[in-house]
Structure formats: C-alpha cells, structure tokens
Design an enzyme around this catalytic site. Structure first.
Site, PDB file in Angstrom:
ATOM      1  CE  LYS A 177     -14.720   4.060  -1.618  1.00 52.30           C
ATOM      2  NZ  LYS A 177     -14.429   5.062  -2.658  1.00 52.30           N
ATOM      3  CD  GLU A 184     -11.307   6.713  -6.834  1.00 51.78           C
ATOM      4  OE1 GLU A 184     -11.011   6.554  -5.633  1.00 51.78           O
ATOM      5  OE2 GLU A 184     -10.513   6.541  -7.772  1.00 51.78           O
ATOM      6  NE  ARG A 190     -13.654   7.686   6.887  1.00 52.15           N
ATOM      7  CZ  ARG A 190     -13.033   7.750   5.702  1.00 52.15           C
ATOM      8  NH1 ARG A 190     -11.832   8.258   5.621  1.00 52.15           N
ATOM      9  NH2 ARG A 190     -13.603   7.294   4.632  1.00 52.15           N
TER      10      ARG A 190
END
Length: 668
Positions: free
Chosen positions: A274, A38, A264
């Site tokens: 983020k 994104e 991850r």
RNA sequence: UGGGGCGUCGCCAAGCGGUAAGGCACCAGACUUUGGAUCUGGCACCCGGAGGUUCGAAUCCUCCCGCCCCAACCA
C-alpha cells in the site's frame, strides 16, 4: 455441500484444515470466514487472492463470509476507501449478503472486553511515554523490563481507563496494555498495547471516541463477536497469533476462532505494498488509483481485465506458506483465455502507413464479408468491411529490407489482406527524409476474399483499413509498469525503475467502421494485436478510446529479435545444457542375508513365484524402465508384490526379501 | 543474534515412507486467411546441503546453510 466433500486432500492446506475440522465435528459444523481490509487504500490483486480464498472457502463448505472493515486507526482511514472496497469485492463476483460490518461498530463491546480484562488482572494502564515503552520492551535478544505501572490495582486501572475514555487525558498520556510477559521470546507478547488515546475524527464514528483499540486487540475479538470460525490472514501476522489466542482464551470466548496464515501475493514487474502504491499515486507517477498500469482492482478493471480472469488466476496460483512472486504472464494468460472465446475480432491499424492499389479502380468500393470469430470460436456473427483503392496497413508490416523469416510485405513480395485480396508491393514512395510514406501495390482480382484460387501459398496475412472509411481512434498501449522483474527488491528510486514505455498513446489509429458500433461490446480483439477495452472514462461516441488489456502472444517477436541481432546468438549458451551423465547409483553393498533369511528366501520364492510373475507381467512398462536403469521404480514393484502377496498364513512377506527376489527376477 | 515461519523445474505448486502431479514460461513440430487459437512432443534419475534410519526417503531422525517476519501508541 455435503460431508462427502470433506476429503483428506483438499485444494490447499487451508481447505484441508477446514475439512478436518468439520470432520472432527468442531464448531458445530459451521464455517464462517471474513475478509477484513482496513479502509486506507484501494484493493489490489493481492487482496483479490484473499477475497477469493475467504469467500471461496465459505462457498466450498456451505458457510458464509463476512466483509468487515478493520477500521481502528482513524488517522488513515476514509469512507472513499470503504466504497472502493465494497465495489471491488462485488465486482469480483462475491456477495457478503447481510454480513457487512465495521469493527468500529464494536467499540462499545470492545471496551467492555477491555474492562473485563482489567477486572481479571490481565490488563493495566501504563503511563510510560512512547520512547520509554520501547526502551522497556527490550530487544530481540534481551528480555524487557516490567513497566513501573504494571502493578496498579484493578480499581485504579478501572478508574484510569474510564477517564481515558472520558477524555480526561491528553493524547499519549496513557495506554492500556495486556499483562502478559515482558521477557517473552515472542516480542509481540511483551505486554502489547491494547488501547491508545487519539483525538481524531473517525470517518464512521465521528468524535464518539478518543481512545481506539489496537489491531491485536480488536481483530480477534471482532472475529469472536462475529463468531468467525476460521480467521485467515497473511504470514506477517504469525507472531500475532499468540496474542490472538491469549485474548480469546483469557476472555474465555466460547468456541474461539483460530487464526491461520498464508503467503500474500507478489507479482513480477509491479509493487503490491500500500505504501508504494500510495507513493506512485501521490507523486503522480501514475494517473491515479485506477491507472490501468496499477495492480489495483480499479486499475485492472479500467485496463479491461475481467473478474473471471482474476478469479481464475487466484485459483491457479494456489495457497501455501512459502513467500512467492507469481509471474505476471500467468495473469495475462488467464485474461487471454477468458477473452479468446467470447470477443469479436475486428481490424484496427495502430500505426498506419498508406497503401495505394494501383490497378484498383479509382472510385470503386467493395463490401467484403468478414466473420467476427475464427473457426475455432463457437460463436456466430459477421459484418462487411469496405475495400477501396487507398488503404492503410501497419507500419511494422512493411520492411523495405525484410529480415530473415519476415512473412509480411516488402518490395516484390505478396501478402494477403485479411478477408480481401492478395496484393504485391511494386514500389515505394519516400519523403525527403527517406522515410516510406506510401507503398504502391497491385492486387490480384482473382483472390477476392483472400483465397488464392490457384492454390499458391502466401506467407502472411495483414490487417488493414480503407482510408476513406476508417474511423480515427485513440489507442493506449499499456505495458508493465516497471522494467525490472522484482522492483520491491530494488532500493533505487521509482524513476529509475519504471518502464518508460509503460504507456504509449496512439492518436492516429484507424478502426474499421463496423467496429465503432458500441453494440459489439466493450471488448474487442484487434486482430494480430491484442485484446482492447473501451476506456470507461475517456471514450465517447465521437472520440473512441481503447485500452490494450493484453497483447496477443507473439511468436514472431522472439524471432525478430534474433533477426535483428544475429551475432548475439552464440552457441555457448547451449553448452551449459549438455546432457548430464546419469547419476552413479552407488551399488550399496548388498546387505548380507542371515542364514535364517536365506532359508526363508528359498521358501518365499516358492510361495511367491506366481505373484512375482503376475506383477512383472502386469507392469511391462515399469519392468522396461527398471532394466533401462531407472532402478528407483523397484519400490513400486515391491509395493505391488506386497499388496498381492499376503501369504497363506495371513502374514505379509518381508519386504526385504521381496526386494531381493524381485531384483533376482529382474535379472539383477 | 532470541523467537516464529519457509526452502520441490526459470516462476507458481502437488506430494502426507512405495513410479517427482499440474499450470505459466520456454523449445520443437502439426495445423492455420490472426506469426492468434488449437493439437502433439520436449522440458526435475531428482526435491537447499551433509549424514543417518529403512528392503525402499522429497516424505522419518540429526546437524548445517539460505530466505522471510517480529524490537509502530500501523494493520
């Protein structure tokens, strides 16, 4: 790649799965993956793992990998992030060819899919407000309740949804939901939201839309539109897989893509989310997204990390399903390994202290030969370095009172100046505060180049520069951003967690003149210090600025620690590592053999004796290990006998009996 | 707590019923005009725990424990 590469055991469970799919003839032998960020932040090294995986799998199986912006939330996304993503993926060394896409370019098709869902009675417009929806959803232990709008007719739903798109309703008035099961154990399946009304300008689509699809709806269908075969994502989407499957199945997408999740990346001494990265940037705790202390790809790049090293790192950490935190020292190791074999070595004194060679002629200057590479690096090249009466050496390389094990300069001791001469410290000059401001030395003219003709051993070799010739440079010494290994586990504010020494700016460093030549490249090793990178933003020909990418390994540092705190080294620490007593191999009561087995045993021994002998003879090391108590190895020997010992009749001998025979043969 | 996932060395990670790979880190030594690099050796009698099946279990079965994810109109 050919079919022969479809091996049962791949490099990781994902490649194994892809290989299996291919071998089973699934998806027409195609492999199409995608990296779907994104555009709401800068890519970091965690993304690099995903990029390497997705592009790597495609590469390994002769497929393709798409770059797709998953841009369904106009409120957080920005074109600047799109540029950053494209630049960073390319920088890492991957090529998406023609396959660059925006999910937002699929909005029309996505809308059609939604209409189709409504027609099939599988989606409805829900007019509950946000709080009500949450309330109706139930909890993890209690089932939810059906929305009162769940049974609207197809016609009404079609009409309402159309009007949602046309902008007839205010934000939040209605949402489109999948009609699945409000009592599903998987919370994600309790009639998930598919579309919401949101009047926001989209960076890519402008004001073309006022309804936007949710991730759970857009993602699988974008995959389907692009004919993705393997949709790889991180563990937190495991619960979303049910929606993914429900959608592609309900809409009868041909040859539907399937989602597979992997862990991850987390790394020690940094944060990867983020949200936290954004916080560091916004609160100005770092200088920006490309601050060299950040794990962002722009930060790592500016610090001097290379794509090759990052790719190597991603290869080495593996791909699995267990949550994990990789030690940052592995990244550092990969970076040193990459730079070691290709970067010129030069001399730079970071924190200078003056040295005067008392017996060296006042106005003399010698140009000494110095190779750029050590003997173990197969590269050619050299320069000369000027030597004169006044020099600078590293402050840390002198100690008035040398600690134990100190190989450097101190009063009365000798040391070699790299590629120059052996010098001896004769005296020191101190300022009023008692600090050493000048070291007075003599040099041995017979040691030009650094070699002692008389074969005398000099304990240390120091880097140095000539005062009159050195070039002043700025050096930025970067270290870990956080002082705690797992900052993500702490609840304390960043201020208390950050490493106050994460950046030290040295403005008085002195570089040997030849090293200022930009032709040497952007990376240099400052001998005995580390690998440095010309700062791409602040460095100019007039004012050179170098960033320390990574320090050299320093086997003196731990010793110096010990020397500084001698009392701390207590023998108690080693006590816990006392040899463990060998585990009691509980001699399981030898299961008694039946009379029948006893009979077989006698027979078997006759038949198998040659095999037994052969196996024992062929594996003397194993036999030795067995006799020394490592009895677990018996299984291996049994297997060998089983392999060779097919009986004349064709039948395999009973492993139980082979076990007994072997044990006896081994003297048990 | 209902559901989904995961537990193999300090950190990653192979292992797919037959001798517990490898890397990083760490320790010791060799070599060395970088306390770098390189080389050699050492680092899990044991796989979250307890039972069971089996000649043989990290691998199969049962129970237990721990950690992560899910109750955004984020992705």
């Amino acid at each position: 790649m050919s079919d022969t590469d479809v091996s049962p055991s791949g490099r990781d469970f994902i490649r194994e799965m892809v290989a299996r799919d291919l071998a089973a003839g699934k998806r027409g032998g195609r492999v199409v993956t995608r990296f779907p960020p994104e555009p709401n932040g800068f890519p970091h090294i965690g993304h690099a793992k995903s990029i390497c995986l997705n592009f790597g799998v495609a590469q390994d199986f002769g497929g393709t990998c798409h770059l797709r912006l998953d841009d369904t939330n106009p409120e957080t996304e920005d074109q600047a992030y799109v540029e950053a993503i494209r630049r960073d993926v390319r920088w890492l060394g991957f090529d998406w060819g023609e396959n660059f896409f925006y999910a937002s370019d699929y909005f029309e098709q996505l809308y059609d899919f939604a209409v189709e869902l409504i027609r099939r009675g599988k989606a409805y417009v829900c007019s509950l407000n946000e709080d009500e929806i949450r309330e109706y959803r139930g909890t993890v232990t209690e089932p939810g309740r059906n929305s009162p709008y769940r049974d609207r007719s197809v016609e009404e739903n079609l009409d309402l949804f159309r009007r949602m798109r046309d902008g007839e309703f205010p934000d939040g008035a209605h949402v489109l939901r999948a009609k699945i099961d409000m009592s599903a154990a998987n919370m994600k399946m309790r009639d998930p939201l598919l579309y919401r009304i949101k009047r926001a300008t989209h960076y890519h689509r402008g004001d073309a839309w006022c309804i936007y699809p949710m991730y759970d709806f857009a993602h699988p269908l974008s995959d389907a539109i692009e004919k993705i075969t393997h949709s790889l994502c991180t563990l937190e989407f495991e619960n979303n897989r049910d929606i993914y499957d429900w959608l592609v199945d309900t809409l009868e997408v041909p040859d539907p893509p399937r989602q597979t999740e992997f862990a991850r990346l987390n790394m020690t001494y940094t944060v990867m989310s983020k949200r936290k990265l954004l916080q560091l940037v916004e609160r100005k705790l770092v200088a920006g997204w490309d601050d060299p202390r950040l794990p962002t790809l722009s930060g790592l790049r500016r610090r001097g990390f290379t794509p090759a090293a990052i790719r190597d790192f991603c290869d080495r950490i593996g791909v699995a399903k267990a949550n994990s935190t990789v030690d940052v020292t592995l990244l550092e190791h990969c970076q040193r390994e990459d730079l070691n074999v290709r970067v010129p070595r030069v001399l730079c004194v970071l924190r200078p202290v003056k040295v005067v060679i008392e017996n060296y002629p006042e106005d003399q200057v010698e140009e000494l030969d110095a190779p750029f590479y050590p003997r173990d690096v197969p590269k050619e090249g050299s320069r000369t370095v000027p030597f004169s009466r006044v020099l600078y050496i590293e402050r840390d390389d002198f100690a008035e009172v040398p600690p134990k094990g100190f190989h450097r300069l101190s009063p009365g001791r000798e040391v070699r100046l790299r590629y120059a001469y052996i010098i001896r410290c004769e005296s020191v000059v101190k300022d009023a505060a008692g600090e050493v401001i000048e070291i007075r030395c003599t040099y041995d003219p017979a040691t030009r180049g650094g070699a002692a003709a008389d074969g005398r051993k000099v304990p240390g070799t120091l880097h140095w520069v000539s005062a009159a010739h050195a070039v002043p440079v700025e050096v930025r010494i970067y270290d870990r951003l956080f002082q705690v290994e797992r900052p993500d586990l702490e609840e304390a504010p960043f201020e208390e967690l950050l490493n106050p020494q994460s950046l030290e700016t040295l403005t008085g460093s002195l570089l040997e003149p030849a090293a200022a030549d930009p032709a040497l490249g952007d990376w240099l090793q400052f001998e005995r210090q580390g690998y440095f990178f010309r700062d791409p933003v602040d460095s100019t020909p007039e004012r050179l600025v170098f960033n320390r990418t990574v320090a050299l390994r320093d086997s003196w540092a731990p010793e110096a620690q010990k020397a500084a705190a001698p009392a701390a080294a207590s023998p108690a620490a080693s006590a816990s590592r006392a040899p463990k007593p060998p585990k009691e191999t509980e001699a399981k009561a030898p299961e008694p053999l039946t009379a029948e087995e006893l009979e077989q045993l006698a027979h078997l021994r006759g038949v198998l004796q040659p095999v037994l002998d052969a196996v024992l003879a062929a594996h003397p090391a194993e036999v030795e290990r067995y006799r020394s108590g490592q009895t677990g190895i018996l299984g291996f020997l049994v297997a060998q006998v089983m392999k060779r010992g097919a009986q004349p009749g064709g039948g395999k001998p009973s492993p139980k009996l082979v076990n007994v025979l072997l044990t006896q043969a081994l003297g048990g």
